[in-house]
Write an enzyme that holds these catalytic residues in place. Structure first.
Site, short mmCIF file in Angstrom:
data_model
loop_
_atom_site.label_atom_id
_atom_site.label_comp_id
_atom_site.label_asym_id
_atom_site.label_seq_id
_atom_site.Cartn_x
_atom_site.Cartn_y
_atom_site.Cartn_z
N CYS A 2 0.67 -1.26 -0.05
CA CYS A 2 0.07 -0.04 0.02
C CYS A 2 0.91 1.29 0.16
O CYS A 2 2.02 1.07 0.43
CB CYS A 2 -0.81 0.00 1.23
SG CYS A 2 -1.80 -1.53 1.44
N ARG A 27 4.17 0.26 -6.12
CA ARG A 27 4.29 -0.49 -5.14
C ARG A 27 3.37 -1.60 -5.32
O ARG A 27 3.30 -2.60 -4.44
CB ARG A 27 4.03 0.28 -3.90
CG ARG A 27 5.35 1.46 -3.76
CD ARG A 27 4.60 2.24 -2.53
NE ARG A 27 4.65 1.45 -1.25
CZ ARG A 27 5.78 1.53 -0.38
NH1 ARG A 27 6.74 2.27 -0.65
NH2 ARG A 27 5.60 1.11 0.65
N TRP A 75 -3.46 -2.57 -1.32
CA TRP A 75 -2.86 -3.73 -1.69
C TRP A 75 -3.90 -4.64 -0.81
O TRP A 75 -3.38 -4.69 0.50
CB TRP A 75 -1.43 -4.05 -1.75
CG TRP A 75 -0.96 -5.32 -2.48
CD1 TRP A 75 -0.75 -5.17 -3.84
CD2 TRP A 75 -0.57 -6.63 -1.83
NE1 TRP A 75 -0.47 -6.67 -4.14
CE2 TRP A 75 -0.22 -7.32 -2.95
CE3 TRP A 75 -0.57 -6.97 -0.43
CZ2 TRP A 75 0.49 -8.67 -2.73
CZ3 TRP A 75 -0.17 -8.16 -0.28
CH2 TRP A 75 0.35 -9.04 -1.30
N ASN A 101 -1.16 1.87 6.19
CA ASN A 101 -0.25 0.85 5.50
C ASN A 101 0.25 -0.21 6.65
O ASN A 101 0.58 0.27 7.87
CB ASN A 101 0.97 1.44 4.95
CG ASN A 101 1.01 2.05 3.50
OD1 ASN A 101 -0.22 2.11 3.11
ND2 ASN A 101 2.09 2.44 3.05
N GLY A 102 0.03 -1.42 6.45
CA GLY A 102 0.42 -2.15 7.20
C GLY A 102 -0.54 -3.23 7.85
O GLY A 102 -1.45 -3.46 7.11
N GLU A 481 17.22 -16.57 -10.25
CA GLU A 481 16.76 -15.14 -10.46
C GLU A 481 16.13 -15.13 -11.98
O GLU A 481 14.95 -14.32 -12.15
CB GLU A 481 18.05 -14.26 -10.27
CG GLU A 481 17.80 -12.95 -10.52
CD GLU A 481 16.67 -12.22 -9.92
OE1 GLU A 481 16.23 -12.73 -8.95
OE2 GLU A 481 16.23 -11.09 -10.22
N LYS A 485 12.61 -13.95 -12.42
CA LYS A 485 12.02 -12.81 -13.50
C LYS A 485 11.12 -13.14 -14.35
O LYS A 485 10.12 -12.30 -14.59
CB LYS A 485 13.36 -12.45 -14.21
CG LYS A 485 14.43 -11.55 -13.68
CD LYS A 485 13.87 -10.02 -13.17
CE LYS A 485 13.08 -10.01 -12.07
NZ LYS A 485 13.78 -9.85 -10.53
N GLU A 488 7.51 -13.85 -12.76
CA GLU A 488 6.59 -12.82 -12.02
C GLU A 488 6.08 -11.87 -13.13
O GLU A 488 5.14 -11.29 -12.92
CB GLU A 488 7.48 -12.19 -11.00
CG GLU A 488 8.72 -11.56 -11.57
CD GLU A 488 9.60 -10.85 -10.10
OE1 GLU A 488 8.98 -10.47 -9.13
OE2 GLU A 488 10.80 -10.64 -10.54
N HIS A 504 16.56 -36.48 -11.43
CA HIS A 504 16.21 -37.17 -10.00
C HIS A 504 14.45 -36.77 -10.01
O HIS A 504 13.83 -36.70 -8.83
CB HIS A 504 16.59 -36.73 -8.79
CG HIS A 504 18.28 -37.02 -8.81
ND1 HIS A 504 18.54 -38.27 -8.46
CD2 HIS A 504 19.22 -36.34 -9.10
CE1 HIS A 504 19.76 -38.39 -8.63
NE2 HIS A 504 20.29 -37.20 -8.84
N LYS A 603 5.98 -3.88 -4.25
CA LYS A 603 7.32 -3.59 -4.58
C LYS A 603 7.97 -3.93 -3.23
O LYS A 603 9.06 -4.34 -3.15
CB LYS A 603 7.42 -2.13 -5.28
CG LYS A 603 8.79 -1.79 -5.16
CD LYS A 603 9.62 -2.43 -6.43
CE LYS A 603 10.95 -2.09 -6.36
NZ LYS A 603 11.65 -3.21 -7.28
C1 F6R Z 1 11.49 -9.83 -7.36
C2 F6R Z 1 11.67 -8.85 -6.58
C3 F6R Z 1 11.38 -9.43 -4.93
C4 F6R Z 1 12.30 -8.76 -4.14
C5 F6R Z 1 11.90 -9.30 -2.56
C6 F6R Z 1 12.71 -8.51 -1.49
O1 F6R Z 1 11.90 -9.33 -8.81
O2 F6R Z 1 11.83 -7.90 -6.47
O3 F6R Z 1 11.50 -10.72 -5.06
O4 F6R Z 1 13.56 -8.96 -4.18
O5 F6R Z 1 10.61 -8.95 -2.26
O6 F6R Z 1 12.69 -7.24 -1.29
P1 F6R Z 1 13.49 -6.18 -0.75
O7 F6R Z 1 14.81 -6.32 -1.58
O8 F6R Z 1 13.02 -4.83 -0.99
O9 F6R Z 1 13.91 -6.67 0.66
#
Ligand code: F6R
Length: 608
Positions: A2, A27, A75, A101-102, A481, A485, A488, A504, A603
């Protein structure tokens, strides 16, 4: 997650709020709303869906006149993404409005008690208890009501509050969720994220836990829970406005990928002095570094993936034990921490709830905490003993790219520092590694500029059902990674596998035409990777190999090959990640996905 923005000043609050909410869109959210005081009453506008629905509903803010207001992008957690659940929430006569937020953990018993007292709830949210609690405690003094409410609620939160009876003041308070006050000229702001107010001011005050900020047009006062006046000094944020805009690129993600050479250079160069690695932020002597018993690396998502890369590099170079943990697991697995262990937490936002809590837990044991963080002044940065900032600037696309690359560099520096202190890295090898590291920005740039081939490959796989990423050692870490990418942002099912583990079980999923991205940058493991590529090819897979020069056998076996420039194998994944990011990006664009704001994602994950 949020987003909060609040405004008090000479301009139209609704216009400022809509602009701020737009900047907070990245976000992640699924509804939005505003409350603005018009000189007589508080008016509300809320809408499910994208911000343009709220924009149209209020005719760009026209229907909400007034210079005091709060706005929110939500959110959904407690209750679905609909208008009733959207913030702001209000008390019965709409004289108090709150955005949050929270999470309020004890909202259920509070809600029950409030209902017993005759309060009516219109939403399923935890937030709605707040305006009713304030209503219950309010007898003319908002600060006193806020303090009484704070004594009753449990959880992590950032709040923006307005009272109809006090139209000259915007109230804000936080606990474990980010909140800043922005200082302007004849106007002031609150925001959950500096990008929301950057175009108005760069002067900000970081509100600390349980401090109450009273914001007026020409001054801001801060109080403790005992109503003592607190002195706070503003800081100047050096991110400029353009850093938070697309700058001609179709998506923030593409812009941020293209910024990687600069970001890597910015993270590296201040820490290289006269050919030596100097990490001034890590206030430990060489002896203290050498005496560290064990390193724990704790993070979530992509940040965790950089930790997995780092484990290989630390163990290879510094010959010391490293454990890497997902923060959400670390917190609850009762790890065997000792006071002479170093805990390294990694986070772009510096606000990830699980990482923050893991940090606090390790701190209680007495471990030293080093945070590798991108957002200056964030909660994790403030809690840690030492902070190594990744100088990546604001990252707006939900899927991280440039912050990830900057984290890798910070970890290379750290591993080399430890290796030096422990006597395993010096002389020619040390110098050669530094030389190779300084070439990375240029090499990343080269890969970014040659992206047509990846774009072409991506265009053939936009309808893929499953994509697999395989690698060994560090290349397995980078596969994690690459796979994240892709899934997501494109919503294609994807998995990363340690290449030797395929047979396996997972190899049964290979069908005619299944795409495999095979990362093979480690000279000692290339033969093994070649066998794994042949295994999946024999079962019908199509293979995109990401490898280094002199890998003709791999090239011959694969259907497509991206050849990386030459570097130290320990740094090769800073290069290997570039085509994988590009693959994900172009597949997602080809599928028409909302690349910068993938569904269901946020985010900054400020709840557990
Ligand atoms: C994926 C991504 C997330 C963040 C994760 C941790 O592209 O961005 O997996 O890496 O939510 O976020 P931070 O780095 O802000 O702690």
């Amino acid at each position: 997650m949020c987003g909060i923005i609040g405004y008090i000043g000479k301009n139209k609050a609704a216009t400022v709020l809509l602009d701020g909410l737009e900047r907070l869109e990245y976000r992640g959210y699924d509804s939005a709303g505003m409350a603005v005081y018009d000189g007589e009453k508080i008016n509300l506008a809320k809408a499910a869906g994208r911000l343009n629905v709220l924009y149209n509903l209020t005719r760009g803010g026209e229907t909400l006149p007034g210079g005091l207001g709060i706005g929110h992008t939500r959110w959904a957690t407690h209750g679905g993404p609909n208008t009733d659940n959207a913030h702001p929430h209000v008390n019965r006569d709409r004289s108090i409005a709150v955005v949050m937020n929270g999470i309020i953990e004890n909202y259920l018993p509070l809600r029950k008690r409030l209902i017993a007292r005759g309060y009516e709830f219109v939403s399923e949210t935890d937030t709605e208890v707040l305006p009713h609690l304030l209503d219950h405690y309010y007898s003319g003094d908002p600060r006193k009501a806020i303090i009484r409410m704070l004594h009753r609620i449990e959880g992590s939160f950032a709040l923006g509050i307005i009272f109809k009876d006090h139209p000259d003041t915007l109230y804000a308070v936080r606990k474990n969720c980010p909140l800043i006050v922005g200082i302007g000229e004849g106007e002031n702001f609150i925001a959950s994220d500096v990008t929301a107010i950057l175009r108005h001011t760069r002067k900000v005050v970081y509100v600390d836990n349980m401090e109450i900020a009273e914001i007026r047009t020409d001054r801001v006062d801060y109080y403790s829970m005992d109503e003592e006046v607190l002195e706070k000094t503003p800081t100047t944020v050096d991110w400029d406005v353009s850093a938070a805009e697309k700058g001609g690129y179709e998506h923030f993600m593409l812009k941020e990928m293209m910024e990687q050479p600069k970001v890597v250079r910015d993270t590296l160069s201040p820490r290289l002095q006269n050919g030596r690695i100097v990490i001034e932020e890590l206030k430990m002597t060489e002896e203290e570094l050498a005496a560290v018993n064990k390193v724990f690396i704790v993070a979530c998502g992509s940040a965790y993936h950089t930790g997995v890369v780092a484990k290989y590099i630390f163990e290879n170079l510094a010959r010391m034990p490293v454990e890497v943990d997902l923060a959400s697991e670390f917190r609850y697995r009762d790890p065997l921490l000792k006071h002479d262990d170093l805990v390294v937490v990694i986070s772009q936002s510096g606000e990830t709830a699980d990482t923050l809590e893991a940090l606090k837990m390790a701190k209680e044991v007495g471990c030293k905490i080093l945070a590798i963080v991108n957002v200056v002044g964030s909660s994790i940065a403030r809690e840690a003993d030492f902070v190594m900032y990744t100088w990546a600037g604001p990252e707006i696309a939900v899927a991280t790219t440039k912050a990830y690359s900057a984290q890798l560099i910070a970890l290379y520096l750290l591993a080399m520092k430890f290796a030096g202190a422990r006597g395993f890295l010096h002389g020619r090898k040390y110098k050669a590694m530094i030389d190779e590291m300084t070439k990375l920005p240029e090499q990343i740039e080269m890969l970014l500029n040659n992206r047509e081939e990846i774009q072409r490959i991506a265009s053939r796989y936009i309808a893929a059902r499953d994509v697999f990423f395989i690698g060994r050692g560090i290349d397995y870490a980078i596969s994690l990674e690459g796979s994240l990418k892709l899934k997501e942002i494109s919503y294609i099912h994807s998995e990363a596998y340690a290449a030797g583990e395929l047979k396996h079980g997972t190899i049964s999923l290979v069908e005619e035409g299944t795409l495999f991205a095979a990362v093979a940058t480690q000279p000692a493991l290339k033969d093994k990777m070649l066998s794994n590529i042949k295994e999946v090819k024999a079962r019908g897979a199509v293979v995109l190999a990401v490898t280094t020069m002199g890998s003709s056998e791999i090239e011959n076996a694969a259907d497509y090959t991206v050849t990386l420039p030459e570097t130290n194998p320990l740094f090769a994944d800073s290069l290997a990640i570039i085509p994988l990011q590009m693959l994900a990006y172009y597949i997602a664009v080809g599928r028409g996905c909302d690349v910068d704001k993938p569904r269901n994602l946020a985010k900054s994950v400020t709840v557990e």
